[in-house]
Design an enzyme around this catalytic site. Structure first.
Site, PDB file in Angstrom:
ATOM      1  N   HIS A 498       0.835  -1.219   0.000  1.00  0.00           N
ATOM      2  CA  HIS A 498       0.000   0.000   0.000  1.00  0.00           C
ATOM      3  C   HIS A 498       0.869   1.268   0.000  1.00  0.00           C
ATOM      4  O   HIS A 498       0.751   2.117  -0.885  1.00  0.00           O
ATOM      5  CB  HIS A 498      -0.905  -0.030   1.247  1.00  0.00           C
ATOM      6  N   GLU A 499       1.740   1.369   0.985  1.00  0.00           N
ATOM      7  CA  GLU A 499       2.551   2.589   1.098  1.00  0.00           C
ATOM      8  C   GLU A 499       3.482   2.727  -0.104  1.00  0.00           C
ATOM      9  O   GLU A 499       3.779   3.837  -0.548  1.00  0.00           O
ATOM     10  CB  GLU A 499       3.348   2.596   2.412  1.00  0.00           C
ATOM     11  N   HIS A 502       1.750   4.617  -2.782  1.00  0.00           N
ATOM     12  CA  HIS A 502       1.822   6.077  -2.606  1.00  0.00           C
ATOM     13  C   HIS A 502       3.174   6.595  -3.092  1.00  0.00           C
ATOM     14  O   HIS A 502       3.264   7.619  -3.770  1.00  0.00           O
ATOM     15  CB  HIS A 502       1.684   6.449  -1.127  1.00  0.00           C
TER      16      HIS A 502
HETATM   17 ZN   LIG Z   1      -2.771   5.249   2.094  1.00  0.00          ZN
END
Ligand SMILES: [Zn+2]
Length: 706
Positions: A498-499, A502
């Site tokens: 997830h990170e 980003h």
């Molecule tokens: Zn997030």
């Protein structure tokens, strides 16, 4: 999560201004690394040279310089144009952003009381500075002059979008208010900036102080050896040799709740977690939240909105609280149904064991683990050996190479803010430099909880040349122990993907201007889509290798993982939705002075029928998202879930490593998010608006899915 990102870098624009400074100002700047041209590799921040006393002078100078840049724009005798007003503003404040980027990265990842003091001193200065720009009448007049002529200007799509957003930002920041209202607005912004800091400080203090200490071996009953070792390691770090300590940090708390047979200890630890900020002690956050909510409501009303949620949501894809509430309600009913069934299955185990109690919140993890073993014949600790941190990292690199042709090369000998930080250079397949990624994986007392991606430098173009971004990725993953490397839980594996998503969004960005305007409820698209690949058998085969034997994760285990993909989804969805609804409830109030926080929370949960065995993922007093950047925005994760599940369907249709699909996703989303209307970008990638069904299916919320 994505922390509020503050980027920046030095630019030629400032060289002229340097000569205007009085000699005395330059004196104190001689030894301050923020005032010096960066000679570090890749112009990374000179973390080894930055001392605490450097920040405030640099903040003040950054404010002074940006104000001078704004004054230059407003004093320009030429007719306001896109270039001399909008683009010039976009290029202002780079020195200040540079300082902020370093300071707030450290305030989150490696803080101490000195940095907290500086943060308190800087907050009112920065708040006043930002109001000085947003409420600058001459500046607004110029922006409006450009905006009013926008039809006649030959602007690119990115420029038009930037112009519209700049204009709207002024309106939303109070440009149309009268003098008395502007004064009140400044006051509200100042108070809010300090209250937000206080909330975070209290939460960190409470988190660091919340733990259980075990002195007798029999109280470790049920814990796997690795969890026992982790408890002993934590105790040693706290100078409690021979004992075992479990903290409320997720890597420590969750395994304890999953495996401990000592129900009273599970209760003690879980209470230590969910009572943070609500103990009526010096770190209590109840009054602070009430003040924040009240002041936010007042600010929204001052700006012409009924509530803070109306104010926030206008900028999001969802647009109104009604849309968000209806969306959450649509998901709530089937999710609650599913969670109730899960609770009933667990209660059946409790009853079968003749334990004689009703399932409570501190029992959920324990019985969920039992249920998983019963239904799918594997447990979390059987998986961890296949998810050593180093292997998962390599898996993500392999994925990015397959999709986007990226290469990752470790860079040593850079100045770091902590020795545990790892830095990678990200390159195109052709070898050209894209950016740098700083990764910081494990919990420390100076680190805020959770995981986030931030930035030390934002991508943009300077004189036709791309300025390479620097992204940060900060997590609180399971530490290595005396006898094993860091072995991640499945949740941690997902969080890493997830990170990283980003960070990819930061690293692949390819826009001319520095400003981005990404709706809060679309921010999680690049991150959440990455989670879809994490447990794909075709990718697992490439990275999930046993840390001791090197054997690839057995097919049987992968099948069990897949079969159990809907396991506990009722709980996960319900605790998340409950927190989202709590956030919306606080921010659709017209004020909050006379509210009893506990009572309010309990009323909201009763109204939606939440079962007592589940508490919201975050209670009010430690709901950092709601205070820091996701106010009236915690729903964004599941809103973006609609986008990411639908987007991932495109990959599933053509093959999960399909280069052409990846290219479309990169060109329209990863490179461009925030530079054009999000739905337009999305449709260019997908060919249609997103559908809700893939999200419902992924969480087992469609009736026909077993
Ligand atoms: Zn997030």
């Amino acid at each position: 999560m994505k922390k509020r990102s503050l980027f920046g870098m030095l630019t030629l624009l400032f060289l002229g201004l340097l000569f205007l400074q009085p000699a005395s100002a330059q004196e104190g700047q001689k030894d301050n690394p923020f005032f010096q041209t960066r000679i570090t590799p890749f112009q990374v921040p000179p973390f080894d040279k930055i001392q605490k006393e450097h920040y405030l002078p640099a903040f003040k100078e950054g404010i002074r310089r940006e104000q001078a840049e704004i004054d230059t724009i407003t004093a320009n005798p030429q007719v306001p144009s896109f270039a001399n007003t909008i683009a010039a503003m976009d290029h202002s404040g780079i020195f200040l952003n540079d300082v902020s980027a370093v300071f707030y990265a450290l305030l989150g990842a490696e803080t101490n009381s000195d940095l907290q003091t500086i943060a308190r001193e800087a907050a009112p200065l920065l708040s006043a500075h930002s109001d000085n720009i947003n409420l600058n009448e001459k500046l607004f007049a110029r922006v409006k002059a450009v905006y009013d002529r926008r039809q006649n200007l030959k602007l690119t799509t990115e420029e038009s979008f930037l112009l519209e957003n700049t204009f709207r930002k002024f309106i939303r920041s109070g440009a149309l208010l009268d003098a008395a209202q502007k004064t009140r607005l400044r006051d509200l912004n100042q108070q809010l900036s300090l209250l937000g800091l206080k909330f975070g400080e209290n939460l960190l203090a409470e988190t660091n102080a919340s733990r259980i200490t075990i002195e007798n071996r029999e109280d470790l009953a049920g814990l796997p050896e690795s969890v026992v070792t982790m408890g002993a390691d934590t105790a040693k770090q706290l100078n409690l040799p021979g004992k075992w300590v479990y903290t409320v940090q997720v890597p420590s708390m969750t395994p304890f709740l999953q495996y401990s047979k000592q129900r009273p200890l599970r209760e003690q630890l879980h209470r230590a977690y969910f009572m943070r900020g609500d103990r009526d002690n010096a770190n209590d956050n109840k009054e602070i939240v009430k003040k924040i909510v009240t002041l936010r409501a007042e600010r929204a009303q001052l700006l012409g909105y009924p509530t803070h949620a109306h104010f926030v949501l206008e900028e999001n894809m969802a647009k109104t609280p009604d849309t968000v509430n209806a969306f959450l309600k649509r998901l709530w009913t089937p999710a609650l149904e599913r969670a109730k069934n899960e609770a009933a299955e667990m209660q059946a185990i409790i009853d079968r064991e003749k334990s004689g109690f009703g399932l409570a919140s501190w029992d959920w993890w324990y019985y969920a683990e039992k249920l998983r073993q019963e239904k799918y014949a594997f447990d979390d600790s059987a998986l961890r050996p296949y998810f050593a941190l180093e292997n998962v990292k390599k898996g993500i690199f392999v994925l990015c190479e397959k999709l986007y042709g990226l290469r990752f090369v470790e860079v040593k000998n850079l100045p770091l803010y902590h020795q545990e930080v790892q830095v990678y250079e990200v390159r195109e397949g052709s070898g050209s430099h894209l950016g740098l990624l700083f990764m910081d994986f494990h919990p420390r007392p100076g680190k805020r909880g959770g995981a986030w991606s931030g930035g030390l430098r934002r991508e943009y173009y300077e004189n036709g040349k791309r300025v390479a971004p620097i992204s940060t990725l900060v997590c609180n993953f399971t530490r290595p122990t005396a006898d094993s490397p860091s072995l991640l839980s499945i949740d941690e594996v997902s969080t890493f993907f997830h990170e990283f998503g980003h960070s990819l969004n930061t690293l692949l960005a390819n826009a001319i201007y520095r400003s981005r305007n990404v709706p809060r409820d679309a921010v999680e698209l690049p991150s959440q889509i990455m989670e879809n690949w994490a447990l794909e058998p075709a990718l697992l085969a490439l990275y999930a290798r046993h840390y001791q034997t090197g054997a690839v994760i057995p097919v049987s285990l992968v099948q069990k993982l897949k079969a159990s993909s809907l396991f506990n989804q009722g709980f996960e969805t319900v605790e998340y939705l409950a927190a989202s609804i709590l956030d919306m409830s606080w921010h659709t109030l017209s004020g909050g002075e006379n509210i009893d926080v506990r009572q309010f929370e309990s009323n909201v949960m009763t109204a939606i029928g939440l079962i007592p065995a589940i508490i919201p993922r975050y209670r009010t007093t430690y709901f950092n998202h709601m205070i820091s950047g996701y106010s009236a925005g915690y729903y964004s994760y599941i809103w973006a879930g609609v986008l990411d599940k639908d987007a991932y369907e495109a990959f599933k249709e053509k093959g999960i490593f399909n280069r052409a699909t990846a290219k479309l996703f990169r060109k329209n989303i990863l490179e461009k998010l925030g530079t054009e209307d999000t739905m337009t970008l999305y449709k260019r990638f997908r060919g249609a608006e997103p559908k809700l069904e893939p999200l419902l299916k992924s969480r087992g919320l469609l009736p026909e899915i077993k």
